[in-house]
Design a protein around this motif. Structure first.
Motif, short mmCIF file in Angstrom:
data_model
loop_
_atom_site.label_atom_id
_atom_site.label_comp_id
_atom_site.label_asym_id
_atom_site.label_seq_id
_atom_site.Cartn_x
_atom_site.Cartn_y
_atom_site.Cartn_z
N SER A 130 51.29 33.84 45.87
CA SER A 130 50.88 34.13 47.25
C SER A 130 51.19 32.95 48.18
CB SER A 130 49.39 34.45 47.30
OG SER A 130 48.96 34.69 48.61
N LYS A 135 54.17 36.26 54.53
CA LYS A 135 53.37 37.44 54.83
C LYS A 135 54.27 38.67 54.86
CE LYS A 135 50.00 39.32 58.09
NZ LYS A 135 49.26 39.12 59.35
N HIS A 179 44.10 37.78 45.67
CA HIS A 179 44.85 36.76 46.40
C HIS A 179 45.70 37.36 47.51
CE1 HIS A 179 43.79 34.49 42.71
NE2 HIS A 179 43.58 33.54 43.62
N PHE A 181 47.11 40.57 48.02
CA PHE A 181 48.21 41.52 47.82
C PHE A 181 47.71 42.96 47.86
CE2 PHE A 181 50.14 37.74 46.03
CZ PHE A 181 51.48 37.87 46.36
N LYS A 250 52.37 41.08 50.01
CA LYS A 250 51.37 40.15 50.55
C LYS A 250 50.93 40.63 51.94
CE LYS A 250 50.75 35.28 51.78
NZ LYS A 250 51.39 33.95 51.81
#
Length: 251
Positions: A130, A135, A179, A181, A250
């Motif tokens: 991550s 992003k 995290h 996702f 993400k």
């Protein structure tokens, strides 16, 4: 062959060199069923020419070269020293960035570096993936599950204990969600694997040392002889492969 000749032959298989992630040496001596998904096709479905791409655990770089992604936008990691050397010789001259890694939670890249990270059969830390992924970037991984080859390992290694019993689809899904996702797709499957001679199994077991801990022909010669009896009778010994696929984005 008598016992001494068998042991000498199997020890030669045990000592045979291995490079990259190439099992062509035992081609025709083992077999496994195809997976219901095509990892390469899935990667290409999401990959754009403008993406900065990372291939984690690239082996000898065999797969990454099949993608024909712009080399200056491509990076790879690898932990196994002989493969790192191979990648530096084969990939770096093309312009691909090669990084040796030592720990899953310490990848040598800045935050928000990559648009896509792919990972075929390499361990990973969800938090670290991550960190280095942009992003809305994609993480696509095909993993060898914690129950992989358990039956073969149990047959070959006395008092066998699996190394990664918690390495399952659901546990990895939960870690990625934790995290940041979103899971776009996930699949898990168990399929048979076959070995048609003991020498091929010896070669395989020596390479996949985390599934066959402490294996050597000398230590487990009696078990190998029992397996040979089964192969002589049935023509093969069968095990079970455990695989799962995750496609995550993400948020």
């Amino acid at each position: 062959m008598n016992s001494l000749e068998l042991k000498c032959y199997w020890k030669s298989e045990e000592a045979h060199s291995f490079q990259g992630w190439d099992f062509s040496y035992i081609k025709g001596r083992w077999d496994c069923e195809e997976l219901p998904w095509d990892y390469g096709s899935i990667v290409l479905t999401y990959l754009k020419d403008t993406y900065r791409l990372l291939d984690m655990g690239t082996g000898g770089g065999e797969f990454i070269l099949t993608l024909n992604h712009p080399y200056h936008l491509t990076s790879v990691t690898e932990g196994y020293p002989p493969n790192v050397k191979l990648c530096k010789e084969k990939l770096e001259p093309k312009g691909i960035t090669v990084k040796q890694v030592y720990e899953d939670d310490k990848l040598p890249f800045a935050e928000n570096t990559f648009d896509m990270i792919i990972n075929r059969h390499e361990s990973f830390d969800s938090s670290e993936v991550s960190r280095i992924l942009k992003k809305e970037g994609y993480f696509i991984t095909q993993q060898v599950g914690g129950e992989n080859d358990y039956d073969l390992s149990n047959r070959l290694i006395d008092d066998f204990q699996p190394q990664f019993p918690k390495h399952t689809l659901i546990n990895n899904e939960n870690a990625l969600k934790k995290h940041g996702f979103k899971i776009l797709e996930s699949q898990e499957i168990y399929t048979p694997i076959y070995f048609y001679d003991v020498g091929a199994l010896v070669y395989f077991a020596k390479i996949i040392e985390w599934e066959f801990p402490g294996f050597s022909v000398d230590k487990y010669f009696d078990n190998l002889c029992e397996i040979k009896e089964d192969i002589d009778e049935k023509g093969f010994i069968e095990g079970t492969e455990h695989r799962f696929l995750l496609i995550a984005q993400k948020q």
